[in-house]
Structures are given as structure tokens and as C-alpha cells.
Design a protein around this motif. Structure first.
Motif, short mmCIF file in Angstrom:
data_model
loop_
_atom_site.label_atom_id
_atom_site.label_comp_id
_atom_site.label_asym_id
_atom_site.label_seq_id
_atom_site.Cartn_x
_atom_site.Cartn_y
_atom_site.Cartn_z
N ASP A 60 0.71 -38.11 -17.30
CA ASP A 60 1.99 -37.80 -16.66
C ASP A 60 2.78 -39.05 -16.34
OD1 ASP A 60 1.41 -35.12 -16.78
OD2 ASP A 60 0.76 -34.95 -14.70
N SER A 61 2.09 -40.10 -15.93
CA SER A 61 2.78 -41.34 -15.56
C SER A 61 3.39 -42.04 -16.78
CB SER A 61 1.81 -42.30 -14.86
OG SER A 61 0.79 -42.73 -15.75
N LEU A 62 2.89 -41.71 -17.98
CA LEU A 62 3.45 -42.27 -19.21
C LEU A 62 4.60 -41.45 -19.76
CD1 LEU A 62 0.25 -43.33 -21.22
CD2 LEU A 62 2.03 -44.85 -20.36
N GLU A 63 4.69 -40.19 -19.36
CA GLU A 63 5.72 -39.30 -19.90
C GLU A 63 7.08 -39.66 -19.31
OE1 GLU A 63 6.80 -34.55 -19.85
OE2 GLU A 63 4.72 -35.19 -19.53
N PRO A 64 8.07 -40.05 -20.14
CA PRO A 64 9.36 -40.53 -19.62
C PRO A 64 10.12 -39.49 -18.80
CG PRO A 64 9.10 -41.11 -21.93
CD PRO A 64 7.99 -40.17 -21.60
N GLY A 65 10.10 -38.23 -19.23
CA GLY A 65 10.93 -37.21 -18.58
C GLY A 65 10.23 -36.38 -17.53
N HIS A 66 9.10 -36.84 -17.02
CA HIS A 66 8.36 -36.02 -16.07
C HIS A 66 9.13 -35.87 -14.76
CE1 HIS A 66 5.04 -34.11 -14.04
NE2 HIS A 66 4.31 -34.17 -15.15
N PHE B 143 -1.57 -38.67 -5.78
CA PHE B 143 -0.75 -38.99 -6.94
C PHE B 143 0.66 -38.47 -6.71
CE2 PHE B 143 0.75 -37.56 -11.25
CZ PHE B 143 1.07 -38.83 -11.71
N LEU B 144 1.64 -39.33 -6.96
CA LEU B 144 3.03 -38.99 -6.67
C LEU B 144 3.94 -39.51 -7.78
CD1 LEU B 144 5.22 -38.05 -4.53
CD2 LEU B 144 5.09 -40.39 -3.62
N ILE B 145 4.88 -38.68 -8.21
CA ILE B 145 5.93 -39.11 -9.15
C ILE B 145 7.28 -38.81 -8.51
CG2 ILE B 145 7.09 -38.64 -11.34
CD1 ILE B 145 4.46 -38.16 -12.63
N LEU B 146 8.13 -39.83 -8.48
CA LEU B 146 9.50 -39.67 -7.98
C LEU B 146 10.46 -40.35 -8.96
CD1 LEU B 146 8.98 -40.41 -4.17
CD2 LEU B 146 9.35 -38.18 -5.24
N ARG B 147 11.72 -39.94 -8.92
CA ARG B 147 12.72 -40.48 -9.84
C ARG B 147 13.86 -41.12 -9.04
NH1 ARG B 147 11.54 -38.69 -15.02
NH2 ARG B 147 13.45 -39.72 -15.75
N ILE C 168 8.97 -43.44 -11.07
CA ILE C 168 7.88 -44.32 -10.64
C ILE C 168 6.70 -43.43 -10.28
CG2 ILE C 168 7.08 -46.08 -9.02
CD1 ILE C 168 9.92 -46.93 -8.59
N ALA C 169 5.54 -43.74 -10.82
CA ALA C 169 4.32 -43.00 -10.49
C ALA C 169 3.52 -43.81 -9.47
CB ALA C 169 3.49 -42.77 -11.75
N HIS D 246 16.77 -31.90 -5.00
CA HIS D 246 16.01 -30.76 -4.48
C HIS D 246 14.52 -30.92 -4.83
CE1 HIS D 246 18.68 -27.99 -2.49
NE2 HIS D 246 19.57 -28.10 -3.45
N LEU D 247 14.24 -31.31 -6.07
CA LEU D 247 12.84 -31.55 -6.46
C LEU D 247 12.25 -32.70 -5.66
CD1 LEU D 247 13.20 -31.23 -10.35
CD2 LEU D 247 12.10 -29.61 -8.81
N PHE D 248 13.04 -33.75 -5.48
CA PHE D 248 12.62 -34.91 -4.67
C PHE D 248 12.24 -34.43 -3.27
CE2 PHE D 248 13.44 -39.66 -4.87
CZ PHE D 248 12.70 -39.96 -3.74
N GLN D 249 13.09 -33.59 -2.68
CA GLN D 249 12.85 -33.10 -1.33
C GLN D 249 11.59 -32.24 -1.24
OE1 GLN D 249 15.52 -30.01 0.16
NE2 GLN D 249 15.79 -31.15 2.06
N GLN D 250 11.38 -31.38 -2.23
CA GLN D 250 10.19 -30.53 -2.24
C GLN D 250 8.91 -31.36 -2.29
OE1 GLN D 250 10.62 -27.79 -5.50
NE2 GLN D 250 12.55 -26.94 -4.70
N VAL D 251 8.94 -32.45 -3.05
CA VAL D 251 7.76 -33.31 -3.14
C VAL D 251 7.53 -34.04 -1.83
CG1 VAL D 251 6.86 -35.39 -4.26
CG2 VAL D 251 7.90 -33.59 -5.64
N ILE D 252 8.60 -34.56 -1.24
CA ILE D 252 8.46 -35.30 0.03
C ILE D 252 7.90 -34.40 1.13
CG2 ILE D 252 9.76 -36.47 1.85
CD1 ILE D 252 9.33 -38.12 -0.67
N GLN D 253 8.23 -33.12 1.09
CA GLN D 253 7.72 -32.18 2.09
C GLN D 253 6.21 -32.05 2.03
OE1 GLN D 253 9.46 -30.99 4.47
NE2 GLN D 253 11.58 -31.15 3.80
#
Length: 295
Positions: A43-49, A61-65, A85-86, A176-183
């Protein structure tokens, strides 16, 4: 070709490993040394994750854009607008993996006490990357709005309006996705205030982008309405001209026929009589238009 490089910072109680534009071999080595999950490395290698958070028994494990594009580039996809960034982290180690260079990653010189503090600092910097694009979008929409209402609407490009709307819509979804992950992130008691500040920033940004998106939609509808109104005005003008000239053309057509037995051709006042009829027809049409408030 971008080369891979690794930066390692040793703190008193933990280590931070930053890997930029990694190769598969280097990531496999990192995964083996730190017992990282294969699919998370993938997942950390996939550009569009998209942003995500997963909790493992020994690490998180965390991925944010972060927003890395500009409004003027005409980007309309998540990959074009942002880069990820993973993060792999626990109490003893923080590993960051990314393909793009980020200035805020290279400018860290503070003595942190634990990986959690660096993580929250980096997340805060990533959230800040969305602030300037929102301001630029808002200024651009205001500029276009003034052009439509106060200047010449034909100078506004429908393509520009489309890009503004698309960028606002996609960025809002990404936030919105960023917020859901941070929660989903859990931090220690001393770091809860910093995490709450990030959450508040995200709420504010989402509201701002929501307003920008609404303004972009309204502006697009306004532009189409003004454009349609101008087209209707042109058609109205052409219709009025046609209403005047069609009956006059009919009269002219009749007396333009080359028949031998046309009594009016021998009338001494026939020419002026015909002109009078044409003038009367025009006057009647004009008065009818005025009565119907078409003119």
C-alpha cells in the motif's frame, strides 16, 4: 530518474527513519528488519492509495495525503492534486515513506520526546497544505464572479469554471477521508490537545471547501444562465427583425413578379401607395409589440 534515499534520526528513546522515493528492494529490507506487513508495504508503494489507518499488534500503519498541486495546473484527480505519506509507528520507532519531497519533512530540528509528537507535527503540516489552495480557489471564484456581473461574461472560460468546481469537489472528498482516518487515531493524554487541534483544523477546512464548492456551483449556473439570457436576447432581436421584414418582403415579392397583367403597375400613384401600405404594416407590428411589451 528520481533516486531513493533514506534519512535516519536517532533520538534519546526512539528512532525516526524517513525514506523518500523507495525502491521495492529497500522496502522489503525495512519490512524484514521491522516485521512490517507485506500488504501494508505494498500500500505504501501504491501512488494513488487513499488515506487509511490500521492497527497492528506491534505498530500502527497510517496513510495520509498532502495537497501538492496548484490551482493553475488544471489538476482534476486525487493523484494530480495530492501525494501521500505512509507512517509505520510505535513507541520506539517512526518510519515515514513517500515518493515526493516535502519541505516540512526536511525542516524538523526540534528535540521530540516520542514518535507520537513527530507524527502529530507532520499531520499538522499536511493539513496546512490545504489552506492556501482553498484561499486561491476562493479568490479565483470572486474574480470570475466580478467579471460575469461587472465586466464581460464572454471573457470567462467555461473550462476554468469546470476545473475550479472539480478541484474543490475532489479536495473536499479527500479532506473527508483525511478526517475519518484522524478520528481513528489514538494518542496519549499529553498529545490529545494537539490531535484535537488537527481535528478542528480539518472541520474548518471542510466547511471552507464546502462553501467554495457551493460558490463554484452557483457561479457555473449563473454563467450558464447569463449566457442563455444573452442568446435569448439575440434570438429575440432576430425575431423582431423577422416580424417586420417578412410581411414587407411578401409585398415586395408580389410586385416583383413579371406578369403582364398587373393593373397596379400602371397606377400613377402605385409606387407611393405600396410604400404607404408597407409603412402601415410596420406601424401596426410596432404598436402590437409595444402593447405586448415585447419592445
Amino acid at each position: 530518474m528520481t533516486t531513493s534515499h533514506q534519512h535516519k534520526v536517532q533520538y534519546d528513546s526512539f528512532v525516526w527513519i524517513d525514506i523518500c522515493h523507495p525502491s521495492k528492494a529497500s522496502l522489503d529490507q525495512i519490512a524484514a528488519e521491522n516485521q512490517l506487513d507485506f500488504f501494508q508495504i505494498k500500500d505504501s508503494l501504491e501512488p494513488g492509495h487513499l488515506p487509511k489507518f490500521e492497527k497492528q499488534p506491534t505498530y500502527n500503519f497510517l496513510i495520509l495525503r498532502a495537497f501538492t498541486s496548484t490551482i493553475h495546473q488544471g489538476a482534476t484527480t486525487i493523484n494530480e492534486l495530492s501525494n501521500k505519506i505512509a507512517f509505520f509507528y510505535n513507541d520506539q520507532k517512526l518510519i515515514t515513506i513517500h515518493r515526493k519531497q516535502f519541505d516540512f519533512l526536511e525542516a524538523i530540528n526540534k528535540a521530540y520526546q516520542n514518535p507520537e509528537e513527530i507524527l502529530l507535527h507532520l499531520i499538522h503540516k499536511m493539513v496546512q497544505t490545504y489552506e492556501q489552495p482553498q484561499q486561491v480557489l476562493d479568490e479565483k471564484i470572486t474574480e470570475i464572479e466580478k467579471t460575469i456581473f461587472l465586466k464581460d461574461y464572454t471573457r470567462v472560460s467555461l473550462k476554468d469554471l469546470y476545473f475550479l468546481k472539480s478541484q474543490a469537489r475532489i479536495t473536499k472528498k479527500l479532506l473527508h477521508l483525511f478526517q475519518q482516518v484522524i478520528q481513528q487515531i489514538e494518542v496519549s493524554e499529553p498529545s490529545k490537545t494537539a490531535l484535537q487541534d488537527i481535528k478542528d483544523q480539518l472541520v474548518s477546512l471542510i466547511l471552507n471547501y464546502d462553501e467554495v464548492l457551493e460558490n463554484a456551483n452557483n457561479l457555473l449556473h449563473t454563467y450558464l444562465s447569463v449566457n442563455s439570457q444573452k442568446s435569448n436576447d439575440v434570438m429575440k432581436l432576430l425575431t423582431i427583425f423577422s416580424a417586420f421584414f417578412l410581411p414587407l418582403t411578401f409585398v415586395v415579392g408580389i410586385y416583383g413578379m413579371n406578369f403582364e397583367h398587373m393593373p397596379e403597375l400602371k397606377w400613377e400613384m402605385g409606387y407611393f401607395f405600396t410604400l404607404g401600405i408597407m409603412a402601415a404594416i410596420s406601424l401596426i407590428i410596432y404598436l402590437w409589440f409595444k402593447r405586448k411589451r415585447i419592445l
